[in-house]
Write an enzyme that holds these catalytic residues in place. Structure first.
Site, PDB file in Angstrom:
ATOM      1  N   LYS A  47      13.632  78.324 110.776  1.00 58.55           N
ATOM      2  CA  LYS A  47      14.705  77.537 111.398  1.00 58.55           C
ATOM      3  C   LYS A  47      14.966  76.319 110.532  1.00 58.55           C
ATOM      4  CE  LYS A  47      17.162  77.721 115.255  1.00 58.55           C
ATOM      5  NZ  LYS A  47      17.436  78.893 116.122  1.00 58.55           N
ATOM      6  N   ASP A  71      23.445  77.755 114.744  1.00 60.42           N
ATOM      7  CA  ASP A  71      22.793  77.353 115.994  1.00 60.42           C
ATOM      8  C   ASP A  71      23.702  76.238 116.532  1.00 60.42           C
ATOM      9  OD1 ASP A  71      19.970  77.844 117.446  1.00 60.42           O
ATOM     10  OD2 ASP A  71      20.378  75.721 117.598  1.00 60.42           O
TER      11      ASP A  71
HETATM   12  N1  GLU Z   1      20.215  80.396 116.226  1.00 64.02           N
HETATM   13  C1  GLU Z   1      20.147  81.697 116.817  1.00 64.02           C
HETATM   14  C2  GLU Z   1      18.845  81.859 117.558  1.00 64.02           C
HETATM   15  O1  GLU Z   1      18.378  80.922 118.162  1.00 64.02           O
HETATM   16  C3  GLU Z   1      20.462  82.819 115.838  1.00 64.02           C
HETATM   17  C4  GLU Z   1      19.657  82.857 114.592  1.00 64.02           C
HETATM   18  C5  GLU Z   1      20.143  83.871 113.562  1.00 64.02           C
HETATM   19  O2  GLU Z   1      21.125  84.579 113.807  1.00 64.02           O
HETATM   20  O3  GLU Z   1      19.512  83.937 112.512  1.00 64.02           O
HETATM   21  O4  GLU Z   1      18.270  82.912 117.633  1.00 64.02           O
END
Ligand code: GLU
Length: 444
Positions: free
Chosen positions: A126, A166
């Site tokens: 992340k 996100d």
């Molecule tokens: N931010 C999204 C999550 O919390 C998607 C992450 C992504 O697609 O890599 O899963």
């Protein structure tokens, strides 16, 4: 916390001081794992828990940029590459003033288990920044994204680490980030980012996927009680990407979605939220739910707590720790049957315990919101094969992934003597797959 887990958790607290959200996310997983460690002593022998709590790599970047007035601004950028046992690090970027290392680590830690549950070959990571896109011009957002990528590019790649969106990062930001990556590396490497535009490597259904997936999951939970979404009254917090498409899918399945929210309050629209209007307000005008209320002649409750509304189904789709114990009590008193987390960790631990004690079907985000990242993996698959699938086919794939996650959580919970406990099921199923891969790959 039980037995051998306690000293490991203490070590996490000591090593990561001041990171309350990260501590909370680790605690929530650890609380499910005692029976797993009893059954699988090899996990303790290989120090899997100690290793899984320590990110493989943590990157902190200075991100300087020039605003429209010509002033130099400085933000802090992050990428936490948490675990690559199952595939390249995968997870979104969050741009929000609240972002600091503890938020990025909580999200990255959740992502390990969520991504494992999808069944797709993706590790967990992340990133993000304390940059606030709200109120910034497109040109400022572009300059920020270009500066961020000028540092980030050396750490990412289709086989290494694949960021996405996100909170605060959508199609516009991914476009600017991708453009700068392409320019610096001189590579059209589609698989380096997901959430791309449809004409340049994006996947149909990716925009809708998190919200749709959450509703598919809620529908599966209702199915275990021979029930459906038909005629249910649904309350959804948030009004971003996840909330809007959860509302759309819930309505397609026959529910009445009556409320959405943002940080200024909530809108109550008893006729049912109009998807085209909320999309126009949020996606095109970048406005607020109060603008939606005005346009629809619906009620706007400034600073109101959306969870005071009666709901059969509650879908928290805003942000972490938005649904506390008092809110849970209100929802339980109103007869809520299902709570499924579209956001990451929106329910506080005491609220979660209250739902479970009251016999409410509760789905944790790492299972219920996994449809977003799963569809990101489908986007990577399309990029790798230089192919583009239809909407219907991609949505079918998403739906079958959500069904599988539901089944995996339900059967795992049952196997460990906690039928109906989706929290235990998700944590245990997500964890064991990663742990087994880590053991196979040796001490790294
Ligand atoms: N931010 C999204 C999550 O919390 C998607 C992450 C992504 O697609 O890599 O899963």
């Amino acid at each position: 916390m039980e037995g051998q887990l306690a000293p490991i958790f203490d070590q996490v607290l000591r090593r990561n001081p001041g990171e309350a959200e990260f501590h909370q996310a680790v605690r929530e997983v650890f609380e499910s794992l005692a029976p797993v460690l009893t059954k699988n002593p090899e996990y303790a022998d290989a120090a899997i828990l100690e290793r899984i709590c320590e990110p493989e790599r943590q990157i902190i970047l200075r991100v300087p940029w020039v605003d429209d007035q010509g002033h130099v601004q400085i933000n802090r950028g992050f990428r936490v590459e948490f675990n690559s046992a199952l595939g390249p690090f995968k997870g979104g970027l969050r741009f929000h003033p609240s972002v600091y290392l503890g938020i990025v680590k909580f999200l990255g830690f959740e992502q390990i288990f969520k991504n494992s549950l999808t069944g797709m070959p993706i590790g967990g990571g992340k990133g993000g920044s304390d940059f606030d896109p709200r109120g910034k011009s497109d040109a400022e957002v572009m300059r920020f994204c270009q500066s961020f990528m000028t540092e980030l590019y050396r750490h990412i790649g289709e086989y290494t680490d694949v960021p996405a969106g996100d909170i605060g990062v959508g199609g516009r930001e991914i476009g600017y980030l991708f453009g700068q990556y392409k320019r610096i590396t001189n590579r059209y490497e589609s698989g380096v980012l997901t959430g791309k535009g449809l004409s340049w490597g994006g996947s149909l259904v990716r925009t809708e996927a998190t919200g749709y997936g959450t509703v598919f999951f809620a529908n599966e939970m209702l199915g275990t009680k021979n029930d459906t979404l038909e005629g249910k009254r649904v309350v959804i917090s948030g009004s971003g990407n996840v909330a809007i498409y959860a509302a759309q899918k819930a309505q397609q399945l026959g529910a009445n979605v009556v409320a959405l929210s943002d940080s200024s309050g909530y809108v109550l629209d008893e006729k049912g939220i109009d998807i085209e209007t909320i999309r126009q307000v949020k996606e095109i005008e970048r406005g607020r739910v109060s603008d939606y209320a005005e346009r629809r002649g619906a009620q706007f409750v400034a600073k109101g707590n959306i969870w005071e509304l009666q709901a059969d189904i509650a879908l928290p789709c805003a942000t972490q720790n938005e649904l506390d114990l008092d809110s849970a009590k209100l929802l339980i008193a109103g007869g809520v049957k299902v709570v499924a987390e579209g956001a990451n960790m929106p329910t506080t631990p005491d609220a979660l315990a209250a739902f479970q004690d009251a016999g409410v079907l509760f789905a944790p985000g790492k299972a219920a919101n996994a449809g977003g990242v799963a569809t990101s993996a489908l986007e990577m698959q399309q990029n790798a094969s230089r192919d583009a699938w239809t909407f219907d086919y991609t949505e079918q794939r998403l739906q079958s992934i959500m069904k599988n996650i539901h089944k995996n959580c339900a059967t795992t919970a049952e196997k460990y003597g906690q039928p109906g406990n989706y929290v235990a099921g998700a944590n245990i199923a997500g964890f064991t797959k990663v742990a087994d891969a880590m053991i196979a790959q040796g001490v790294i």
